[in-house]
Design a protein around this motif. Structure first.
Motif, PDB file in Angstrom:
ATOM      1  N   TRP A 206       0.898  -1.111   0.196  1.00 27.89           N
ATOM      2  CA  TRP A 206      -0.036  -0.055  -0.156  1.00 27.89           C
ATOM      3  C   TRP A 206       0.953   1.307   0.078  1.00 27.89           C
ATOM      4  O   TRP A 206       2.057   1.343   0.114  1.00 27.89           O
TER       5      TRP A 206
ATOM      6  N   ALA B 223      -3.870  -1.853   4.906  1.00 28.75           N
ATOM      7  CA  ALA B 223      -4.716  -0.880   4.789  1.00 28.75           C
ATOM      8  C   ALA B 223      -5.944  -0.861   5.730  1.00 28.75           C
ATOM      9  O   ALA B 223      -6.546  -2.048   5.942  1.00 28.75           O
TER      10      ALA B 223
ATOM     11  N   TYR C  95      -9.718   1.181   7.218  1.00 30.07           N
ATOM     12  CA  TYR C  95     -10.701   2.136   6.912  1.00 30.07           C
ATOM     13  C   TYR C  95     -11.923   1.894   7.609  1.00 30.07           C
ATOM     14  O   TYR C  95     -12.168   0.864   8.437  1.00 30.07           O
TER      15      TYR C  95
ATOM     16  N   TRP D 278      -2.009   2.268   6.734  1.00 26.72           N
ATOM     17  CA  TRP D 278      -2.537   3.196   5.766  1.00 26.72           C
ATOM     18  C   TRP D 278      -3.934   3.376   6.001  1.00 26.72           C
ATOM     19  O   TRP D 278      -4.650   2.599   5.682  1.00 26.72           O
TER      20      TRP D 278
ATOM     21  N   SER E 179      -7.365   4.897   4.979  1.00 29.08           N
ATOM     22  CA  SER E 179      -8.029   5.159   3.627  1.00 29.08           C
ATOM     23  C   SER E 179      -9.368   4.784   3.736  1.00 29.08           C
ATOM     24  O   SER E 179     -10.235   4.945   4.524  1.00 29.08           O
TER      25      SER E 179
ATOM     26  N   ARG F  92     -10.324   4.293  -2.552  1.00 26.43           N
ATOM     27  CA  ARG F  92      -8.931   4.382  -2.733  1.00 26.43           C
ATOM     28  C   ARG F  92      -8.115   3.316  -2.594  1.00 26.43           C
ATOM     29  O   ARG F  92      -7.094   3.180  -3.168  1.00 26.43           O
TER      30      ARG F  92
ATOM     31  N   HIS G 116      -5.739   1.975  -5.662  1.00 25.78           N
ATOM     32  CA  HIS G 116      -4.282   2.068  -5.609  1.00 25.78           C
ATOM     33  C   HIS G 116      -4.026   0.360  -6.114  1.00 25.78           C
ATOM     34  O   HIS G 116      -2.969   0.160  -6.888  1.00 25.78           O
TER      35      HIS G 116
END
Length: 299
Positions: free
Chosen positions: A25, A32, A34, A275, A277, A281, A285
């Motif tokens: 990522w 990742a 979220y 990350w 996000s 998104r 990526h």
């Protein structure tokens, strides 16, 4: 009795997680993370909805409890997300455009990703006729697009699907679904209209099944979030992974729960190894990497 082949959804083949392409990522991160921020509106006097306790219709008790999330809880959550600099995937009923436009304006101002979530969580689309479901998906896409927030992702109310839902989503131009929780990586699904990606959405790191379904206290739910994060961070040394946290403001926006959520998200945000996000998104990526084409070719 002879052994028989089992009925399959025919959307993807089995592929173990240890036998997949390697990638990273942004920033060299391997996990990742979220927030799926579910903002919902319910019909008064009928339909489905989470319940604090049994009540008769017109169900003032539970309807007003859920409405607290739009009037108060969501705003408290946004203050917290702003303080920590956290984006969200805002998972939205289209009925909110008429019911609480000020709240949607605040989400848009923050730059949150708008994800379609049907028209209302008072309904479930699992038993819709194909044409009725097609119209629902098309109308939700059109309503959000007309407001300047065209959705690329979809989560069905109550995560309910018909046999045709992935085909109808791909036909309408959706890039991904959050309905399937079968993996810790974005994975392609086959449909009659090409590839529809599945981005992992949590069924256990999710306040509805834990707090409402299992009657879990918020400190225990927050401990689950932190345990999930720590273990997935360890696992991500071997494979790139996605972790979602599903939140509903009428639950976590209650002051006695928000206190614990604030502590947990602060610890995760300042940990710095993931990350933060949004689902779209995350998928963007991956789609920019050659590894996505390999995954799609082997779906």
């Amino acid at each position: 009795m002879p052994l028989r082949p089992l009925r399959s959804h025919e959307r993807f083949r089995y592929r173990a997680i240890h036998n997949r392409p390697q990638y990273e990522w942004p920033g060299g991160k391997r996990l990742a993370l979220y927030i799926g921020f579910n903002v919902e509106h319910f019909e008064f006097g009928s339909g489905r909805g989470a319940r604090l306790c049994p009540s008769s219709e017109p169900d003032v008790l539970n309807h007003s409890w859920r409405e607290y999330g739009n009037r108060v809880g969501a705003w408290r959550c946004l203050e917290l997300f702003d303080t920590l600099g956290l984006p969200t995937g805002a998972i939205l009923n289209t009925s909110l455009y008429e019911h609480s436009p000020e709240l949607l304006a605040a989400l848009r101002e923050r730059g949150d990703e708008f994800i379609a979530h049907g028209h209302t969580n008072a309904d479930s689309q699992h038993d819709f006729e194909r044409e009725t479901e097609r119209e629902l998906i098309a109308d939700c896409h059109a309503r959000m697009s007309a407001a300047g927030t065209p959705p690329r992702g979809w989560l069905s109310p109550w995560i309910a699907e018909s046999h045709h839902t992935p085909d109808l989503l791909a036909q309408q131009g959706f890039a991904y679904t959050l309905n399937w929780c079968h993996d810790d990586q974005p994975m392609p699904m086959r449909t009659a209209h090409g590839t529809l990606w599945s981005v992992p959405y949590p069924q256990e790191i999710n306040d509805i099944p834990m707090i409402v379904g299992r009657q879990m206290d918020m400190p225990d739910f927050c401990r689950m979030i932190e345990d999930q994060f720590e273990e997935m961070l360890r696992q991500s040394a071997t494979q790139p992974l996605v972790m979602g946290i599903a939140l509903h403001p009428y639950l976590v926006g209650q002051p006695h729960r928000l206190k614990h959520l604030r502590q947990t998200l602060t610890r995760l945000a300042y940990q710095g190894e993931a990350w933060w996000s949004t689902p779209g998104r995350i998928l963007d990526h991956l789609l920019a990497l050659p590894e996505s084409r390999e995954l799609e070719a082997q779906a």
